[in-house]
Write a protein that holds these residues in place. Structure first.
Motif, PDB file in Angstrom:
ATOM      1  N   LEU A 142       5.507  11.569   7.182  1.00  0.00           N
ATOM      2  CA  LEU A 142       4.552  10.490   6.967  1.00  0.00           C
ATOM      3  C   LEU A 142       3.161  10.902   7.438  1.00  0.00           C
ATOM      4  O   LEU A 142       3.008  11.563   8.466  1.00  0.00           O
ATOM      5  CB  LEU A 142       4.999   9.239   7.729  1.00  0.00           C
ATOM      6  CG  LEU A 142       6.270   8.562   7.233  1.00  0.00           C
ATOM      7  CD1 LEU A 142       6.723   7.496   8.219  1.00  0.00           C
ATOM      8  CD2 LEU A 142       6.061   7.950   5.852  1.00  0.00           C
ATOM      9  N   ALA A 152       0.826  -1.210   0.000  1.00  0.00           N
ATOM     10  CA  ALA A 152       0.000   0.000   0.000  1.00  0.00           C
ATOM     11  C   ALA A 152       0.856   1.253   0.000  1.00  0.00           C
ATOM     12  O   ALA A 152       0.495   2.266  -0.613  1.00  0.00           O
ATOM     13  CB  ALA A 152      -0.930   0.007   1.221  1.00  0.00           C
ATOM     14  N   HIS A 153       2.009   1.211   0.694  1.00  0.00           N
ATOM     15  CA  HIS A 153       2.871   2.386   0.810  1.00  0.00           C
ATOM     16  C   HIS A 153       4.343   1.949   0.825  1.00  0.00           C
ATOM     17  O   HIS A 153       4.686   0.948   1.447  1.00  0.00           O
ATOM     18  CB  HIS A 153       2.589   3.164   2.105  1.00  0.00           C
ATOM     19  CG  HIS A 153       1.178   3.641   2.234  1.00  0.00           C
ATOM     20  ND1 HIS A 153       0.731   4.820   1.695  1.00  0.00           N
ATOM     21  CD2 HIS A 153       0.099   3.072   2.845  1.00  0.00           C
ATOM     22  CE1 HIS A 153      -0.554   4.975   1.967  1.00  0.00           C
ATOM     23  NE2 HIS A 153      -0.963   3.925   2.659  1.00  0.00           N
ATOM     24  N   SER A 154       5.192   2.720   0.152  1.00  0.00           N
ATOM     25  CA  SER A 154       6.639   2.545   0.233  1.00  0.00           C
ATOM     26  C   SER A 154       7.191   3.698   1.058  1.00  0.00           C
ATOM     27  O   SER A 154       6.947   4.865   0.733  1.00  0.00           O
ATOM     28  CB  SER A 154       7.263   2.560  -1.166  1.00  0.00           C
ATOM     29  OG  SER A 154       6.799   1.475  -1.935  1.00  0.00           O
ATOM     30  N   VAL A 155       7.914   3.393   2.118  1.00  0.00           N
ATOM     31  CA  VAL A 155       8.360   4.425   3.057  1.00  0.00           C
ATOM     32  C   VAL A 155       9.870   4.315   3.280  1.00  0.00           C
ATOM     33  O   VAL A 155      10.483   3.302   2.967  1.00  0.00           O
ATOM     34  CB  VAL A 155       7.620   4.321   4.409  1.00  0.00           C
ATOM     35  CG1 VAL A 155       6.125   4.544   4.224  1.00  0.00           C
ATOM     36  CG2 VAL A 155       7.870   2.954   5.061  1.00  0.00           C
ATOM     37  N   ALA A 203       0.536   5.405   6.526  1.00  0.00           N
ATOM     38  CA  ALA A 203       1.992   5.331   6.553  1.00  0.00           C
ATOM     39  C   ALA A 203       2.542   5.767   7.909  1.00  0.00           C
ATOM     40  O   ALA A 203       3.539   5.233   8.391  1.00  0.00           O
ATOM     41  CB  ALA A 203       2.586   6.187   5.439  1.00  0.00           C
ATOM     42  N   ARG A 246       7.413   7.950  -3.661  1.00  0.00           N
ATOM     43  CA  ARG A 246       6.616   7.754  -4.860  1.00  0.00           C
ATOM     44  C   ARG A 246       7.418   6.825  -5.776  1.00  0.00           C
ATOM     45  O   ARG A 246       8.585   7.080  -6.044  1.00  0.00           O
ATOM     46  CB  ARG A 246       6.372   9.084  -5.582  1.00  0.00           C
ATOM     47  CG  ARG A 246       5.556  10.091  -4.780  1.00  0.00           C
ATOM     48  CD  ARG A 246       5.485  11.404  -5.531  1.00  0.00           C
ATOM     49  NE  ARG A 246       4.559  12.345  -4.899  1.00  0.00           N
ATOM     50  CZ  ARG A 246       4.278  13.543  -5.399  1.00  0.00           C
ATOM     51  NH1 ARG A 246       4.856  13.959  -6.522  1.00  0.00           N
ATOM     52  NH2 ARG A 246       3.421  14.334  -4.775  1.00  0.00           N
ATOM     53  N   GLU A 284       7.192   9.146   2.667  1.00  0.00           N
ATOM     54  CA  GLU A 284       6.670   8.134   1.760  1.00  0.00           C
ATOM     55  C   GLU A 284       7.253   8.335   0.373  1.00  0.00           C
ATOM     56  O   GLU A 284       7.275   9.449  -0.149  1.00  0.00           O
ATOM     57  CB  GLU A 284       5.146   8.196   1.700  1.00  0.00           C
ATOM     58  CG  GLU A 284       4.546   7.148   0.771  1.00  0.00           C
ATOM     59  CD  GLU A 284       3.048   6.947   0.955  1.00  0.00           C
ATOM     60  OE1 GLU A 284       2.470   6.142   0.200  1.00  0.00           O
ATOM     61  OE2 GLU A 284       2.474   7.605   1.851  1.00  0.00           O
ATOM     62  N   HIS A 317      -1.395  -3.637   2.725  1.00  0.00           N
ATOM     63  CA  HIS A 317      -2.728  -3.066   2.917  1.00  0.00           C
ATOM     64  C   HIS A 317      -3.326  -3.394   4.276  1.00  0.00           C
ATOM     65  O   HIS A 317      -4.254  -2.708   4.726  1.00  0.00           O
ATOM     66  CB  HIS A 317      -3.669  -3.541   1.793  1.00  0.00           C
ATOM     67  CG  HIS A 317      -3.495  -2.765   0.519  1.00  0.00           C
ATOM     68  ND1 HIS A 317      -2.594  -3.131  -0.458  1.00  0.00           N
ATOM     69  CD2 HIS A 317      -4.104  -1.634   0.081  1.00  0.00           C
ATOM     70  CE1 HIS A 317      -2.659  -2.262  -1.459  1.00  0.00           C
ATOM     71  NE2 HIS A 317      -3.559  -1.345  -1.157  1.00  0.00           N
TER      72      HIS A 317
END
Length: 426
Positions: free
Chosen positions: A275, A239-242, A279, A262, A260, A314
């Motif tokens: 964040l 769901a998120h790359s951090v 996130a 992109r 986070e 997720h």
């Protein structure tokens, strides 16, 4: 130990060694030269008396723009362009271009100067000794061989997996193998997990990353820098790359910022900090992991910046991905944001980085005038705005920018106005 920052008074020899075997084998010169095109952003680290060694030239318009934004007189800075040499380190490129004596002269004129590398590799340490400067923040003795070994190891996917596992970080299930064994292990992993991700063991920026499944079984070719070791991991429901950026040394590890990423097909194309939303719920665990990794690095003699990349599925579970023990794509823009925000009295700025293509071609001066005419340019009185942190793109279209504000909610509105003003492609 005190970490050097862009506002320290001690002069710095900013060494933009994007061409380094830490990120990819030097034989992959075409890829490394592409990364080196980002060297102009190092201009934002400079202060009075500083020297920049860059593998690509900086336009006069960009140099004036950055210097004026930072309230630095351009004549107080020195920029030395080092023509790249395919397959060679930046240190060898300096020697090959006959620039070593020029660098020594600049160093001699600046007592107390130290080398601030993008990547701490053995060639930059040797070059620092050759021109007679210490490496920030190690002092005259420089980094130990043990420190260089841990930096090299933790800039590989396999080296990180070993350490992360020992430190108790949660990771995707995966295996390490040579390229010649990829097919058999990919088939086994696909049968067990379904879709998988293939990553070259030593790479950066998503280079060579491949997503495979039973319906998409095509293996990557063994091109330059891709014919060695690989990591195969189960593909998570991301769901998120951090990421979190920290600094470490004998006195411990401290967090610089987190945000986070992109991404597009695994490649980095931007960043948003701090964040927010889902996130942000993983921030505490991300910090704990980052500090553990920093303490491990410090135990082996490393001092300086590093980042930890992770993903959030997720269902809200955090998984560690990789470490980057060097200055990353966000380190210098963050330093720029911090410097600009400080002049505006903005203590906790929200910021984002983007990379978009404009339908029209602009010179750097034309693009800046567009920002100013539309009241989008960074304004310390207004305490928000857009900054082109890179020079004019070589293709005339692909612009890298930062948006800064006191409010995270305002970033999206400013970026949307920028997209309309620059006629960015969808």
């Amino acid at each position: 130990m005190t970490q050097q920052t862009p506002d320290d008074h001690s002069p710095a020899l900013v060494y933009a060694n994007f061409v380094s075997d830490l990120a990819l084998g030097l034989e992959a010169s075409e890829v490394l030269d592409g990364w080196a095109e980002q060297a102009p952003r190092k201009m934002w680290l400079l202060g009075p008396g500083d020297v920049l060694l860059t593998p690509v030239p900086l336009s006069a318009a960009f140099q004036r723009y950055a210097a004026q934004s930072l309230d630095v007189h351009p004549e107080q800075l020195a920029v030395v362009v080092v023509p790249p040499c395919p397959g060679a380190s930046m240190a060898d490129a300096v020697r090959g271009a006959g620039l070593t004596d020029e660098v020594r002269k600049l160093v001699h004129e600046r007592p107390g100067i130290s080398l601030l590398p993008t990547a701490l590799d053995s060639s930059c340490v040797g070059f620092a000794r050759e021109v007679g400067v210490p490496v920030t923040p190690y002092g005259l003795n420089g980094p130990t061989p043990q420190a260089l070994r841990i930096v090299s190891s933790l800039n590989t996917k396999s080296g990180f997996r070993d350490v992360a596992s020992a430190l108790g970080m949660r990771m995707p299930e995966g295996v390490v193998c040579h390229h010649r064994d990829l097919r058999a292990l990919v088939e086994r992993m696909v049968r067990k997990h379904g879709p998988v991700v293939l990553k070259p063991d030593r790479s950066a920026g998503g280079h060579g990353m491949t997503f495979l499944s039973a319906s998409q079984p095509q293996l990557p070719d063994a091109g330059p820098g891709l014919d060695g070791m690989w990591v195969i991991e189960e593909r998570l429901d991301v769901a998120h790359s951090v990421s979190i950026q920290l600094s470490t040394g004998p006195q411990g590890s401290t967090v610089a910022y987190s945000g986070e990423m992109r991404t597009r097909e695994g490649s980095f194309i931007g960043y948003e900090a701090p964040l927010r939303g889902l996130a942000a719920t993983a921030a505490d665990e991300l910090v704990r992991w980052g500090v553990k990794l920093g303490d491990h690095l410090a135990h082996h003699g490393y001092a300086g910046p590093f980042s930890l990349d992770a993903v959030i599925t997720h269902d809200g579970t955090l998984f560690a991905n990789e470490s980057n023990v060097r200055r990353t794509a966000t380190t210098t823009p963050h330093a720029m944001v911090t410097r600009l925000a400080r002049t505006a009295g903005l203590v906790h700025p929200a910021w984002l980085l983007g990379r978009r293509r404009s339908a029209k071609t602009y010179t750097f001066a034309q693009a800046v005038r567009l920002l100013e005419h539309n009241e989008l340019a960074w304004c310390r009185e207004r305490r928000d705005g857009v900054v082109f942190y890179m020079d004019a793109p070589l293709d005339g279209h692909t612009w890298r920018y930062a948006v800064i504000s006191g409010s995270a909610g305002r970033l999206a509105a400013l970026e949307q106005r920028l997209a309309e003003t620059m006629a960015f492609e969808a």
